[in-house]
Design an enzyme around this catalytic site. Sequence first.
Site, mmCIF file in Angstrom:
data_model
loop_
_atom_site.group_PDB
_atom_site.id
_atom_site.type_symbol
_atom_site.label_atom_id
_atom_site.label_comp_id
_atom_site.label_asym_id
_atom_site.label_seq_id
_atom_site.Cartn_x
_atom_site.Cartn_y
_atom_site.Cartn_z
ATOM 1 N N HIS A 16 55.884 -77.275 52.081
ATOM 2 C CA HIS A 16 55.918 -77.538 50.643
ATOM 3 C C HIS A 16 57.359 -77.511 50.156
ATOM 4 O O HIS A 16 58.277 -77.181 50.897
ATOM 5 C CB HIS A 16 55.036 -76.543 49.864
ATOM 6 C CG HIS A 16 55.553 -75.134 49.813
ATOM 7 N ND1 HIS A 16 55.226 -74.250 48.820
ATOM 8 C CD2 HIS A 16 56.369 -74.442 50.633
ATOM 9 C CE1 HIS A 16 55.812 -73.086 49.026
ATOM 10 N NE2 HIS A 16 56.508 -73.179 50.126
ATOM 11 N N CYS A 25 63.846 -72.536 48.251
ATOM 12 C CA CYS A 25 62.504 -73.138 48.334
ATOM 13 C C CYS A 25 62.391 -74.464 47.588
ATOM 14 O O CYS A 25 61.332 -75.086 47.589
ATOM 15 C CB CYS A 25 61.448 -72.158 47.844
ATOM 16 S SG CYS A 25 61.263 -70.747 48.950
ATOM 17 N N HIS A 29 60.119 -77.082 53.277
ATOM 18 C CA HIS A 29 60.068 -76.073 54.331
ATOM 19 C C HIS A 29 58.607 -75.724 54.577
ATOM 20 O O HIS A 29 57.726 -76.171 53.845
ATOM 21 C CB HIS A 29 60.861 -74.819 53.923
ATOM 22 C CG HIS A 29 60.309 -74.125 52.717
ATOM 23 N ND1 HIS A 29 60.409 -74.641 51.434
ATOM 24 C CD2 HIS A 29 59.598 -72.977 52.610
ATOM 25 C CE1 HIS A 29 59.811 -73.821 50.594
ATOM 26 N NE2 HIS A 29 59.302 -72.808 51.273
ATOM 27 N N HIS A 31 55.451 -72.776 56.138
ATOM 28 C CA HIS A 31 55.032 -71.390 56.349
ATOM 29 C C HIS A 31 53.846 -71.357 57.298
ATOM 30 O O HIS A 31 53.048 -72.293 57.348
ATOM 31 C CB HIS A 31 54.603 -70.731 55.032
ATOM 32 C CG HIS A 31 55.693 -70.614 54.029
ATOM 33 N ND1 HIS A 31 56.693 -69.679 54.110
ATOM 34 C CD2 HIS A 31 55.944 -71.338 52.908
ATOM 35 C CE1 HIS A 31 57.511 -69.821 53.076
ATOM 36 N NE2 HIS A 31 57.081 -70.827 52.339
ATOM 37 N N HIS A 75 48.975 -78.295 58.639
ATOM 38 C CA HIS A 75 49.969 -79.288 59.021
ATOM 39 C C HIS A 75 50.116 -80.407 57.988
ATOM 40 O O HIS A 75 50.375 -81.562 58.332
ATOM 41 C CB HIS A 75 49.695 -79.846 60.427
ATOM 42 C CG HIS A 75 50.068 -78.855 61.485
ATOM 43 N ND1 HIS A 75 49.228 -77.829 61.861
ATOM 44 C CD2 HIS A 75 51.185 -78.715 62.228
ATOM 45 C CE1 HIS A 75 49.806 -77.104 62.788
ATOM 46 N NE2 HIS A 75 51.011 -77.622 63.030
ATOM 47 N N GLU A 136 52.243 -65.619 52.816
ATOM 48 C CA GLU A 136 53.186 -66.707 53.053
ATOM 49 C C GLU A 136 54.175 -66.352 54.160
ATOM 50 O O GLU A 136 54.534 -67.196 54.969
ATOM 51 C CB GLU A 136 53.928 -67.005 51.743
ATOM 52 C CG GLU A 136 54.841 -68.190 51.813
ATOM 53 C CD GLU A 136 55.473 -68.503 50.479
ATOM 54 O OE1 GLU A 136 54.816 -69.133 49.640
ATOM 55 O OE2 GLU A 136 56.632 -68.094 50.264
#
Length: 150
Positions: A16, A25, A29, A31, A75, A136
């Site tokens: 996201h 952020c 990137h 998680h 994904h 996260e």
Amino acid sequence: MSNIRITKQFSFETGHALYGYDGKCKNVHGHSYKLSVTVIGQPISDTSNVKFGMVIDFSDLKTIVKEEVVDAFDHATVFNKNTPHVELAAELKSRGHHVILVDYQPTSENMVTDFAQKIKSRLPNDIKLHSLKLQETETSFAEWFASDNE
């Protein structure tokens, strides 16, 4: 009969970016999310029911959460559809990437709220969603509790 809470845990990988954010952020990137889903209900007391003694069969809960959250978000890259990230989303989609456009900033807080609504809509009437925990990172998570949202 007692109310019992049961929890099932799930893992999925999602990317996201937070449009307009003032830190790292803002960049795309990903998680390794961990989602804990807790439901509450009374165990089935009918001895002729194959699910006697269960609040809900863990495999039934797994099916709901996989279809509503894990299979959809694993994904994938999530962007707010009301930001300039839609241009990047279109480019990624044109190259075969799995992109999800949502109507919220894709923070853990907003994602866990979205997931709660999706899961609640699929649960049997006698089973209530008690809480969700969306982790996260190893040290950061958001929690949703039904009691906070009544």
